[in-house]
Scaffold this active site. Structure first.
Site, PDB file in Angstrom:
ATOM      1  N   HIS A 108      -4.918  22.027 -13.938  1.00  0.00           N
ATOM      2  CA  HIS A 108      -4.271  22.372 -12.663  1.00  0.00           C
ATOM      3  C   HIS A 108      -3.463  21.176 -12.156  1.00  0.00           C
ATOM      4  CE1 HIS A 108      -6.730  19.963  -9.790  1.00  0.00           C
ATOM      5  NE2 HIS A 108      -7.653  20.052 -10.723  1.00  0.00           N
ATOM      6  N   CYS A 109      -2.495  21.480 -11.280  1.00  0.00           N
ATOM      7  CA  CYS A 109      -1.734  20.423 -10.615  1.00  0.00           C
ATOM      8  C   CYS A 109      -2.063  20.497  -9.125  1.00  0.00           C
ATOM      9  CB  CYS A 109      -0.238  20.573 -10.888  1.00  0.00           C
ATOM     10  SG  CYS A 109       0.459  22.145 -10.350  1.00  0.00           S
ATOM     11  N   VAL A 110      -1.151  20.095  -8.268  1.00  0.00           N
ATOM     12  CA  VAL A 110      -1.441  20.048  -6.832  1.00  0.00           C
ATOM     13  C   VAL A 110      -1.606  21.443  -6.238  1.00  0.00           C
ATOM     14  CG1 VAL A 110      -0.568  19.287  -4.588  1.00  0.00           C
ATOM     15  CG2 VAL A 110      -0.202  17.872  -6.611  1.00  0.00           C
TER      16      VAL A 110
ATOM     17  N   ARG B 271      -1.141  24.603  -8.429  1.00  0.00           N
ATOM     18  CA  ARG B 271      -1.183  25.698  -9.399  1.00  0.00           C
ATOM     19  C   ARG B 271      -2.226  25.495 -10.498  1.00  0.00           C
ATOM     20  NH1 ARG B 271       4.505  24.458 -11.049  1.00  0.00           N
ATOM     21  NH2 ARG B 271       4.164  22.745  -9.605  1.00  0.00           N
TER      22      ARG B 271
END
Length: 468
Positions: A26-28, A30
């Protein structure tokens, strides 16, 4: 059962189960998946999950928009529910790269290089915007700047300008670091190579055109010009690629006990000579050809150039190829002192937000209203994924409305010659990264990008029956 746990289970089922997951991270905002078969995803079921704000596929990755602060909690639950190992972003990229064609791989390489240094470039752009406010004549006073009226602010503006310019003056150093990391070499050597290309002993690239005499080295009868590559992109990209390959070659063949003494000196010496003798001059020329070509098109037919680029930018973002234009923007700034492409990017982002705002007034679904509102704010601040993938592309007509508004706004600012001396935040704050004398035209462009998509989305939505 917690809300996050429930969402994780529902997401897992909607994307085809744990057997369909190659890797997950995951990112910030999504969840990012490398799926074995994206055709197994039930997008309708997925996007009806309460915590899901949208989903899209890009560069071999299937991404589910959750939102900042919540995505990491859902990810932890997902890993536990699915019984899979946590993956790094690089794992996802490597897995996704297997499905890419050569052009997509090239775009991915550029993205991997420029995205890590983007915060420094954007920060520089914002600080240059502050400097523009202080030094631009006619903003607050007739034909005078703030520092003309208040001389005590002159040195403060000077320091701000120095801080802002640092990222652009030493841009090859930043690119060298990021490129070396991407190509498998030493980041430190990549940075040294980049800084070497802007050494103070070299003729500054920005003074090349006005120099009466070009200094040169005489290498056994071969004359090599002592020119720096300030702000240039191609020379350091190509040079760092060869540096990484030479370094890897040497490390495989030199014993560990001698690597510290031999690898870096030999690699830098060989690639350093090659950079000044061949790589630099050739890529510098190619970069100027690219710049001249882009500038020539927009100067010959500015209305059409602005209209087409304004219309195509958002679809280009969908493909993931928009990262290539960052290199073009930086090349334009280095060669001409400003870019006319980046202001169009800012207006395109605003248009996406305005279309999402229009949809908020159309839909009767309370969840979609909330998604549209938060997506609008995000797009106006330069982050368009929630608006573009969560709302506009999902219902199509808001995306079309955004493209129309962006195209008209881009055509207007291009006709009026709006430029940015730097790259800033690609939304409403982007005005601070525009040349002060172009603020009036850019503000009109912003108004077009806000009003046209909003009205078109509202009209399109109201003419559709049973809009959700």
């Amino acid at each position: 059962m917690s809300v996050n746990r429930k969402a994780a289970e529902e997401i897992l089922e909607a994307i085809g189960g744990k057997e369909n997951i190659g890797a997950a991270t995951h990112c910030v905002t999504r969840l990012r998946f490398a799926l074995n078969d994206e055709s197994k995803v039930d997008k309708e079921e997925l996007e009806n999950i309460d915590l899901v704000r949208g989903s899209f596929s890009s560069n071999g990755q299937f991404q589910v928009i959750i939102g900042q602060g919540t995505v990491d909690k859902v990810y932890k639950e997902l890993v536990e529910v699915a019984g899979i190992e946590q993956s790094s972003k690089q794992d996802i990229k490597d897995n996704a790269a297997k499905k890419m064609n050569p052009i997509q791989r090239l775009v991915k390489v550029l993205a991997d290089i420029f995205i890590p240094i983007l915060p420094a470039i954007v920060t520089a752009g914002l600080l240059m915007g502050i400097n523009n406010i202080l030094t631009g004549p006619g903003i607050f006073f007739d034909e005078k700047s703030v520092i003309d009226v208040y001389p005590q602010w002159t040195d403060i503006a000077g320091i701000i300008n120095l801080i802002a310019n640092t990222a652009f003056v030493f841009l090859p150093g930043l690119i060298g670091w990021a490129a070396a990391k991407r190509f498998g070499g030493s980041e430190l050597l990549g940075m040294v190579l980049g800084l070497m290309l802007v050494h103070p002993d070299l003729l500054n690239a920005w003074g090349y055109g006005s120099a009466e005499e070009i200094p040169a080295w005489n290498l056994f009868g071969l004359e090599v010009q002592k020119i720096g590559y300030q702000g240039q992109v191609l020379p350091v990209l190509v040079a760092t690629y060869f540096l990484a390959k030479v370094e890897i070659f040497l490390r495989k063949r030199i014993p560990d006990s001698f690597q510290l003494l031999l690898v870096a000196p030999i690699a830098l010496l060989l690639v350093g000579f090659a950079s000044f003798v061949a790589i630099g001059p050739i890529t510098f020329t190619i970069g100027n050809w690219i710049t001249d070509g882009v500038v020539g098109i927009f100067e010959a037919v500015p209305a059409i150039g602005g209209l087409v680029y304004g219309a195509l930018y958002a679809p280009i973002v969908v493909t993931g190829m928009h990262h290539t234009f960052l290199a073009v923007d930086l090349q334009l700034i280095a060669s001409t002192g400003g870019t006319f492409l980046w202001p169009i990017l800012a207006l395109s982002n605003i248009a996406q937000g305005s279309a999402a705002l229009g949809y908020m007034f159309v839909t009767r679904n309370e969840k979609l209203k909330g998604l549209a509102m938060t997506s609008t704010i995000s797009a106006y601040l330069g982050i368009t994924e929630p608006a573009m993938f969560g709302v506009n592309l999902r219902f199509r007509y808001p995306f079309i409305a955004a493209i129309i508004g962006s195209a008209i706004a881009a055509m207007f600012i291009t006709i009026n010659g709006v430029k940015a001396p730097s790259i800033g935040v690609g939304g409403i704050p982007g005005i601070f990264s525009i040349f002060a004398q172009d603020w009036g035209a850019f503000l009109i462009g912003m108004a077009i990008a806000i009003i046209v998509p909003f009205i078109l989305t509202y009209i399109f939505g109201k003419t559709r029956k049973n809009e959700a």
